[in-house]
Design a protein around this motif. Sequence first.
Motif, PDB file in Angstrom:
ATOM      1  N   ILE A 218       0.827  -1.204   0.000  1.00 16.69           N
ATOM      2  CA  ILE A 218       0.000   0.000   0.000  1.00 16.69           C
ATOM      3  C   ILE A 218       0.866   1.261   0.000  1.00 16.69           C
ATOM      4  O   ILE A 218       0.489   2.280  -0.582  1.00 16.69           O
ATOM      5  N   VAL A 219       2.038   1.207   0.621  1.00 14.49           N
ATOM      6  CA  VAL A 219       2.951   2.358   0.583  1.00 14.49           C
ATOM      7  C   VAL A 219       3.384   2.633  -0.852  1.00 14.49           C
ATOM      8  O   VAL A 219       3.372   3.781  -1.321  1.00 14.49           O
ATOM      9  N   GLU A 220       3.766   1.577  -1.549  1.00 12.25           N
ATOM     10  CA  GLU A 220       4.184   1.734  -2.949  1.00 12.25           C
ATOM     11  C   GLU A 220       3.051   2.289  -3.802  1.00 12.25           C
ATOM     12  O   GLU A 220       3.250   3.169  -4.647  1.00 12.25           O
ATOM     13  N   LYS A 221       1.846   1.784  -3.544  1.00 12.55           N
ATOM     14  CA  LYS A 221       0.693   2.247  -4.318  1.00 12.55           C
ATOM     15  C   LYS A 221       0.408   3.727  -4.042  1.00 12.55           C
ATOM     16  O   LYS A 221       0.153   4.517  -4.974  1.00 12.55           O
ATOM     17  N   LEU A 222       0.454   4.113  -2.777  1.00  9.87           N
ATOM     18  CA  LEU A 222       0.169   5.506  -2.425  1.00  9.87           C
ATOM     19  C   LEU A 222       1.188   6.462  -3.034  1.00  9.87           C
ATOM     20  O   LEU A 222       0.831   7.536  -3.531  1.00  9.87           O
ATOM     21  N   ILE A 223       2.445   6.079  -2.976  1.00  8.38           N
ATOM     22  CA  ILE A 223       3.488   6.938  -3.548  1.00  8.38           C
ATOM     23  C   ILE A 223       3.310   7.061  -5.057  1.00  8.38           C
ATOM     24  O   ILE A 223       3.404   8.159  -5.625  1.00  8.38           O
ATOM     25  N   HIS A 224       3.012   5.928  -5.697  1.00  7.87           N
ATOM     26  CA  HIS A 224       2.870   5.930  -7.150  1.00  7.87           C
ATOM     27  C   HIS A 224       1.655   6.743  -7.592  1.00  7.87           C
ATOM     28  O   HIS A 224       1.690   7.408  -8.642  1.00  7.87           O
ATOM     29  N   HIS A 226       0.376   9.303  -6.055  1.00 11.64           N
ATOM     30  CA  HIS A 226       0.441  10.700  -5.632  1.00 11.64           C
ATOM     31  C   HIS A 226       1.701  11.357  -6.206  1.00 11.64           C
ATOM     32  O   HIS A 226       2.564  11.830  -5.460  1.00 11.64           O
ATOM     33  N   PRO A 227       1.786  11.424  -7.530  1.00 10.94           N
ATOM     34  CA  PRO A 227       2.969  12.048  -8.137  1.00 10.94           C
ATOM     35  C   PRO A 227       3.078  13.532  -7.814  1.00 10.94           C
ATOM     36  O   PRO A 227       4.163  14.102  -7.872  1.00 10.94           O
ATOM     37  N   HIS A 228       1.967  14.143  -7.427  1.00 15.44           N
ATOM     38  CA  HIS A 228       1.991  15.555  -7.055  1.00 15.44           C
ATOM     39  C   HIS A 228       2.575  15.765  -5.660  1.00 15.44           C
ATOM     40  O   HIS A 228       2.892  16.892  -5.287  1.00 15.44           O
ATOM     41  N   VAL A 229       2.722  14.682  -4.897  1.00 13.00           N
ATOM     42  CA  VAL A 229       3.331  14.753  -3.570  1.00 13.00           C
ATOM     43  C   VAL A 229       4.755  14.216  -3.592  1.00 13.00           C
ATOM     44  O   VAL A 229       5.675  14.817  -3.024  1.00 13.00           O
ATOM     45  N   PHE A 230       4.945  13.088  -4.271  1.00 15.08           N
ATOM     46  CA  PHE A 230       6.243  12.414  -4.260  1.00 15.08           C
ATOM     47  C   PHE A 230       7.008  12.542  -5.577  1.00 15.08           C
ATOM     48  O   PHE A 230       8.095  12.000  -5.702  1.00 15.08           O
ATOM     49  N   GLY A 231       6.417  13.227  -6.545  1.00 15.99           N
ATOM     50  CA  GLY A 231       7.079  13.373  -7.832  1.00 15.99           C
ATOM     51  C   GLY A 231       7.038  14.798  -8.330  1.00 15.99           C
ATOM     52  O   GLY A 231       6.907  15.754  -7.555  1.00 15.99           O
ATOM     53  N   ALA A 233       4.779  15.974 -10.627  1.00 17.40           N
ATOM     54  CA  ALA A 233       3.468  16.412 -11.108  1.00 17.40           C
ATOM     55  C   ALA A 233       2.903  17.488 -10.187  1.00 17.40           C
ATOM     56  O   ALA A 233       3.325  17.640  -9.035  1.00 17.40           O
ATOM     57  N   THR A 234       1.947  18.231 -10.693  1.00 15.63           N
ATOM     58  CA  THR A 234       1.305  19.288  -9.901  1.00 15.63           C
ATOM     59  C   THR A 234      -0.188  19.010  -9.819  1.00 15.63           C
ATOM     60  O   THR A 234      -0.792  18.469 -10.753  1.00 15.63           O
ATOM     61  N   ALA A 235      -0.764  19.394  -8.703  1.00 13.49           N
ATOM     62  CA  ALA A 235      -2.205  19.265  -8.496  1.00 13.49           C
ATOM     63  C   ALA A 235      -2.631  20.392  -7.580  1.00 13.49           C
ATOM     64  O   ALA A 235      -2.177  20.473  -6.439  1.00 13.49           O
ATOM     65  N   GLU A 236      -3.484  21.265  -8.080  1.00 12.29           N
ATOM     66  CA  GLU A 236      -3.912  22.427  -7.317  1.00 12.29           C
ATOM     67  C   GLU A 236      -5.271  22.232  -6.671  1.00 12.29           C
ATOM     68  O   GLU A 236      -5.605  22.910  -5.700  1.00 12.29           O
ATOM     69  N   THR A 237      -6.066  21.304  -7.202  1.00 11.55           N
ATOM     70  CA  THR A 237      -7.429  21.127  -6.704  1.00 11.55           C
ATOM     71  C   THR A 237      -7.688  19.649  -6.440  1.00 11.55           C
ATOM     72  O   THR A 237      -6.968  18.770  -6.950  1.00 11.55           O
ATOM     73  N   PRO A 238      -8.719  19.338  -5.657  1.00 11.81           N
ATOM     74  CA  PRO A 238      -9.098  17.939  -5.458  1.00 11.81           C
ATOM     75  C   PRO A 238      -9.410  17.224  -6.769  1.00 11.81           C
ATOM     76  O   PRO A 238      -9.143  16.028  -6.921  1.00 11.81           O
ATOM     77  N   GLU A 239      -9.952  17.982  -7.725  1.00 14.33           N
ATOM     78  CA  GLU A 239     -10.259  17.371  -9.030  1.00 14.33           C
ATOM     79  C   GLU A 239      -8.977  16.957  -9.748  1.00 14.33           C
ATOM     80  O   GLU A 239      -8.939  15.909 -10.399  1.00 14.33           O
ATOM     81  N   ASP A 240      -7.921  17.776  -9.621  1.00 17.57           N
ATOM     82  CA  ASP A 240      -6.632  17.410 -10.212  1.00 17.57           C
ATOM     83  C   ASP A 240      -6.096  16.127  -9.588  1.00 17.57           C
ATOM     84  O   ASP A 240      -5.565  15.253 -10.280  1.00 17.57           O
ATOM     85  N   VAL A 241      -6.232  16.018  -8.281  1.00 12.92           N
ATOM     86  CA  VAL A 241      -5.765  14.832  -7.572  1.00 12.92           C
ATOM     87  C   VAL A 241      -6.518  13.600  -8.042  1.00 12.92           C
ATOM     88  O   VAL A 241      -5.923  12.551  -8.303  1.00 12.92           O
ATOM     89  N   LYS A 242      -7.837  13.733  -8.160  1.00 13.69           N
ATOM     90  CA  LYS A 242      -8.644  12.595  -8.611  1.00 13.69           C
ATOM     91  C   LYS A 242      -8.258  12.178 -10.018  1.00 13.69           C
ATOM     92  O   LYS A 242      -8.202  10.981 -10.340  1.00 13.69           O
ATOM     93  N   GLU A 243      -7.966  13.148 -10.868  1.00 11.40           N
ATOM     94  CA  GLU A 243      -7.552  12.838 -12.238  1.00 11.40           C
ATOM     95  C   GLU A 243      -6.238  12.055 -12.243  1.00 11.40           C
ATOM     96  O   GLU A 243      -6.093  11.069 -12.966  1.00 11.40           O
ATOM     97  N   HIS A 244      -5.283  12.504 -11.428  1.00 10.91           N
ATOM     98  CA  HIS A 244      -4.019  11.770 -11.288  1.00 10.91           C
ATOM     99  C   HIS A 244      -4.287  10.336 -10.849  1.00 10.91           C
ATOM    100  O   HIS A 244      -3.742   9.380 -11.390  1.00 10.91           O
ATOM    101  N   TRP A 245      -5.124  10.216  -9.846  1.00 17.39           N
ATOM    102  CA  TRP A 245      -5.413   8.908  -9.247  1.00 17.39           C
ATOM    103  C   TRP A 245      -6.014   7.960 -10.279  1.00 17.39           C
ATOM    104  O   TRP A 245      -5.577   6.819 -10.434  1.00 17.39           O
ATOM    105  N   LEU A 246      -7.038   8.441 -10.982  1.00 18.69           N
ATOM    106  CA  LEU A 246      -7.716   7.581 -11.946  1.00 18.69           C
ATOM    107  C   LEU A 246      -6.798   7.217 -13.106  1.00 18.69           C
ATOM    108  O   LEU A 246      -6.799   6.069 -13.576  1.00 18.69           O
TER     109      LEU A 246
END
Length: 336
Positions: A218-224, A226-231, A233-246
């Motif tokens: 699960i750690v590997e999955k979370l890091i992968h 969340h590229p806007h946190v650990f990489g 990529a950028t994400a300014e809104t929750p919608e950006d985060v969801k797009e990254h995730w999907l």
Amino acid sequence: MNADTSDPSGTSDPSGSTGTGRIVLLTASHRVAPGLLSWPAWQALRTADRVLCPDADHPQLPYLREAGVAAEVLRPSAQELVEACAEGRTVVVLPSGEGDAALTDGLARMAGSGRFAMPDLELLPGSYDLPGARLLDLVQVMDRIRRECPWSSRQTHEGLAKYGIEEAYELVEAIEDGDREALREELGDVLLQVVFHARIAEEAAEEPFSVDDVAATIVEKLIHRHPHVFGDATAETPEDVKEHWLRTKAAEKQRESVTDGVPLGQPGLALASKLAGRVRTAGLDVPPPTGEGIGYELLALAVRAESAGVDPEAALRAAGRLYRDAIRAAEGVEEA
């Protein structure tokens, strides 16, 4: 005639010497690797006149010896410890894992009696639990229960499955009730299911895994995801985060259909809402099937709720709670 050597203050030094010295009770978390002590702890150990440890199997002892700290395996009484501090000496004591209540209680009685010149007493934490350290206790307890409990030692993944469902619903209930104490307890019950299943999985003849493997996955999955946190990529809104995730999730799973991964065993309204959400996210134009019967009507309601941003399962539970309250009121049953 003997000279009067009593202390004008009414206290006396049991050793007959001057200078009260210092006692340092050095504690260390058993959940932190032995030897990983703070710098103040190492300073106290290296500068002390004596280092005492009542436990010959104390995990810190090998590391102290390696560092050149001569620790004596000795369980002193309170008075013996006070006497060891005579003439201003400093004595560091490493309590056992269970603590040394007899020693600390004895020191408290001596100090409270007013008859002794007491050394300075310092409690020095040598290491602290890191966040999540108590999870190690849970793993250890679960391991012992699995080995020694007649019921737990016979459980299987299949036999425990129903409890996982029950605990998940009890967690949801605690959240909806806003009960913080129940929330903490139910989170623990859900966590127990994870650790229990992982412990059973260790015994598998084929493809065994442990709770560490579960955590690593699960750690590997979370890091992968969340590229806007650990990489980069950028994400300014929750919608950006969801797009990254999907997008990341789709690349990982390489699914043939947007319905892949949707568990069909979940409650009906939740299933309908999940499918409707997948359809909407994928931009597909797939209206729900129509027909005679309440099932089709419920499906249409679930799809409509999802499009409006409402969780139909939660909405129905909320209405069901009000219905339950109305029933209890009609029965004359007072709320707890």
